[in-house]
Structures are given as C-alpha cells and as structure tokens.
Design an enzyme around this catalytic site. Structure first.
Site, PDB file in Angstrom:
ATOM      1  CG  ASP A 198      -1.845   1.210   1.249  1.00  0.00           C
ATOM      2  OD1 ASP A 198      -2.045   1.827   0.181  1.00  0.00           O
ATOM      3  OD2 ASP A 198      -2.386   1.521   2.325  1.00  0.00           O
ATOM      4  CE  LYS A 236      -0.254   3.635   3.252  1.00  0.00           C
ATOM      5  NZ  LYS A 236      -1.105   4.086   4.367  1.00  0.00           N
ATOM      6  CD  GLU A 292      -5.613   0.852   0.968  1.00  0.00           C
ATOM      7  OE1 GLU A 292      -5.236  -0.063   1.711  1.00  0.00           O
ATOM      8  OE2 GLU A 292      -5.453   2.058   1.251  1.00  0.00           O
ATOM      9  NE  ARG A 303     -11.836   3.447   4.811  1.00  0.00           N
ATOM     10  CZ  ARG A 303     -11.625   4.405   5.715  1.00  0.00           C
ATOM     11  NH1 ARG A 303     -12.532   5.343   5.909  1.00  0.00           N
ATOM     12  NH2 ARG A 303     -10.510   4.428   6.419  1.00  0.00           N
TER      13      ARG A 303
END
Length: 488
Positions: A260, A267, A339, A341
C-alpha cells in the site's frame, strides 16, 4: 515449520531445565529437587530478592552440571494461557542460545488443562520463529526435543493438545510469513497460488476469481484500487465444511493489500516499507482456514480475501472518482489511501451469497485505531452484541485482546456523500468508527464484527513485550478466531 518433538516426560534433570514459580515463591516438588541439585541456588536468589516470581520475570542459573531457567508466572489466581505461552517461549529461546539439543519445561505446581498444554506448545515454537529466508546464512540452531513435565497424574487426555498446539503455532507462523514477505514475492496471484497449495492436501476448496471474473461480477471496489498496479488483482475463496450439511457458515474476510503506497493520495516515505504488512488481514484468514481444517473443527467456515496492490500511476483511481460495488451501492472516493474499506466492500457484499451465520473481518484499516487504542489491543466494532461479547471473551482467554468502539447512527451520517450513496472517508474525527460505518453498508442484515488490527498486526512502538512475539508480523487474530469458533 514444526520440527521440534514435544512429549510428556518423567522428571529428569538434564543439561538444561526450565521451571515455573508463582509470586508466592512456593517451590513445587520438582523445583525443590532442582534446587537441591544445584546447591540451593534457587532458594538463594529468592532470599537475596534477585527473583520475585513476577509475571515474565526470569533468571538463568548456571552450574557445571546443568543450567536452570527459573520463570515467574505472577499471581497463581491470574495464571493465563498467555503467561504460559510466554514462559515456554523463554525456555525454548534459552535452549537455543545454550545450544541445548533437548530441554525440559517443568510445570508441576498446578494441574494443566488442554488449553494450558496448547499454549506451552505454541510458545515453544513461536519463540523460535525466525523469518530468515533472505539471509545468505540460513543456519539456525534449534532444539530437537522438548520434554514437558506436569503435575497431572493422567496425561492421556492431554496428548492430543500437543498436536493441536503445533497446528495452531504452524498457522500463526504461516500468517507471519505471509505478512512479512515483501510485495515482489507476494503478489496477489502468488498469494492465490499459496492458497491452492494449502488446499491441495486438506479438505479445503479454493476458488480464485481473476480480473475477467471480477469485471463480470462487478467488483468495482477491488478493480478500482487495483487499477494503478501492473499486478492483476484476484479474489481468493477458501471453503472448509466440517460442520453439518446445510449448516450456515461463518465467513471470515481479510483485507489483502499486498503493498500500500496510498495510491494517488500517496503516503509519506518514512516507514512505508511496513506497508508490506497491509495484507495481514488476509494472512490471518488464510492461516485460520488452514488451522480449522487441520484441527478438524466441526464448523463450516469460509475465508474471503480480496487481494491487490494500491499503487499510483496514470491509470490509478483518483480522488473524486465514484465507484460502484458488487451490491450496486456507490461511493465517492475522497482519499485513495482509504482503500482497505473499498476492497472489503466487495468482499463483504459477496459474503452475503453464502447466507452466513455471521461475518467477521480482519483489516489493518486505520491509523486512527492506533491513536485510539495504541498497539496492545485491536479495535472491535459491529452490529451484533453477542458476537462482540464472544470475541472480547476470546481475546481475554488467548491474550489477543480487543476493545469495542461505538458504531451508532451519528457516525454513519459522517460518511454521507453529496453525489453518491456514501464517501470513503468521514473527516478527521473517529476515523476507525467511520471506516466501520462505511463497511456496515455492505453486510446487509447479517450479524457482523469488524476487527481493526492496524496496531497489532506487526510490532510497533508500544507493542507488548512477549517472548513469543518477534519483530515483524505477529499473526494476530489466529488464536482469537480459533478460540471463538471452538466456543460457538
């Protein structure tokens, strides 16, 4: 991989022995024999107040004849599976450090239950866990035999617990391995292959949905998150039917983001390497299905794992996009780093096809959960109080503690969208709760519990110090779920 033999044994003092003491400092019959053998050194360290029998306390006493690890268990009335798991991990780690081929774990101060034996076996293996596949020198000494000495006069009924403890430890190590793997060696399709391999010699049916199938079914959430990656997504289904025919299954869903970056809402770079652990929910579910099959639990269980990377690119989904999910609901995407969820929405919607007894999901979902609860307990939310209470009790029994957060209509209002049914973030406040509020739109009327393991899936600042937890992935959720299923 389990390769240390464990057996109940008669009392014998070898080159290395460990023994347990409560904080009342009463020596068990065998501990008194050990004390005499080593010149009353145990009594001496107690008298000198060098050892108080506190939980997690230990002291290694060495003589020319033998080495003795004295392990504190704290208050006798507060003995738990987790304390015994930690104690046996200390013993196996010390045996490894001393290069003892065999060692003794002596606990003859109280009768042991099946759960106690399982915990001791689990700790002995988890204490030796070592994720070293990328080390050029993989040589790693491990003791070959663990002799377990207990007070119980009859041990026959406990023998199976040794095997069961190994099964559960093996599953936890599988979960850790998957989570610890870097994304280049654990793509969605590689993870699907692992699921098939697990199923090949077990009564587990595994089905993989590829991109074509996902498009046909309308998995807009999973496909949307995957759109920025060159690695194709997949949806992994693992089914175990150990219960009665026609009995409604328990469906477990695991967030499986193999890496991720945050996508377009990228991020910050510090600690981004830890985002290989964003597949920990899926790792827990895959390991759980393996354990349930190996334990032959009399339940029907299904594991669902939506697997993808979340990457930025010219084809990535973007803030402002609107996605249509498997259940035809729509969501406005305001942050592509929310992302988890989004992919869970499709999986939870699909879970309803099984008309399940209940749905339970595991997800490294929100940093807000770490702000709220730290790294010692997992967040717990849902729509069924009975399931919530049962999971809490399992957490207390296993040491994988959980804590319930509220999920009321007030929070659900925070994710209403002006242009779609809902939006995928709800503002700065109550981030863990609004994430669960989002998920609640995809479980229908089925009983459901959501576990946010963002703070507990791998070791971070504040992670409780336990000898069976190593740096990296923890395998959290496996112990909890097995206990929960056993107590349904």
């Amino acid at each position: 991989m389990i390769n240390m033999k464990k057996k109940f044994s008669s009392f014998e003092i070898g080159s290395f022995i460990s023994t347990t003491i409560f904080d009342d400092l009463t020596l068990s019959p065998n501990t008194r024999k050990i004390d005499k053998k080593i010149g009353n050194l145990i009594s001496q360290v107690i008298k000198n107040k060098e050892f108080a029998g506190k939980s997690s306390e230990s002291i290694l006493l060495r003589t020319p004849q033998t080495s003795v690890l004295v392990i504190g268990l704290g208050n006798k009335k507060c003995l738990s599976n987790d304390k015994l798991r930690d104690a046996s991990a200390k013993a196996s780690i010390t045996a490894k450090n001393l290069k003892a081929k065999s060692f003794v774990f002596n606990h003859d101060i109280l009768d042991m239950t099946n759960d106690h034996v399982e915990a001791v076996v689990q700790g002995s293996e988890l204490g030796l866990y070592n994720f070293n596949i990328y080390k050029s020198n993989k040589k790693d000494f491990r003791p070959s035999t663990m002799n377990i000495i207990i007070k119980n006069k009859t041990k026959t009924s406990l023998t199976k617990s040794i095997k069961n403890g190994e099964i559960i430890a093996n599953a936890m190590m599988l979960s850790r391995d998957i989570s610890n793997l870097p994304s280049k060696d654990c793509t969605p399709l590689q993870l699907a292959s692992r699921a098939k391999k697990i199923s090949s010699n077990r009564p587990i049916k595994t089905t993989i949905f590829n991109t074509t199938k996902l498009k046909k079914l309308g998995f807009g959430g999973l496909l949307g998150v995957a759109s920025g990656s060159q690695q194709p997504p997949c949806f992994i289904i693992m089914e175990y039917n150990g219960g009665k025919r026609g009995e409604k299954p328990v469906v477990f869903v695991g967030k499986t983001i193999t890496f991720d970056t945050g996508g377009i809402s990228i991020k910050p770079s510090p600690s981004m390497d830890e985002m290989k652990h964003d597949k920990s929910g899926g790792a827990t579910v895959m390991a759980l299905i393996q354990a349930v099959a190996d334990l032959k639990l009399p339940v029907n269980v299904i594991g669902l794992m939506p697997a993808t990377e979340n990457m930025p690119s010219g084809s990535a989904y973007k803030p402002g996009d609107v996605i249509t999910f498997y259940n035809k609901k729509t969501a406005e995407i305001l942050n592509t780093d929310a992302e988890g969820r989004v992919i869970l929405a499709d999986a939870l919607s699909y879970a309803q096809n099984y008309k399940p007894k209940m749905i339970i999901d595991f997800a490294t979902l929100t940093g807000a959960c770490i702000i709220a609860l730290g790294t010692a307990v997992s967040g717990l939310l849902g729509n069924d109080k009975k399931i919530i209470d049962s999971l809490f009790e399992s957490g207390e029994r296993t040491g994988e503690k959980v804590w319930e957060l509220p999920l009321t209509k007030d929070y659900k209002k925070l994710i209403q969208s002006d242009i779609a049914d809902i939006k995928n973030i709800g503002g700065r406040g109550a981030g863990t709760i609004t994430a669960a509020a989002f998920l609640s739109h995809f479980v229908g009327d089925y009983p459901w519990a959501h576990l946010d393991i963002a703070g507990t899936a791998w070791t971070q600042e504040g992670t409780p110090k336990k000898s069976y937890i190593k740096k990296g992935a923890t395998g959290v959720g496996v112990l909890l779920s097995i206990d929960f299923l056993r107590n349904l």
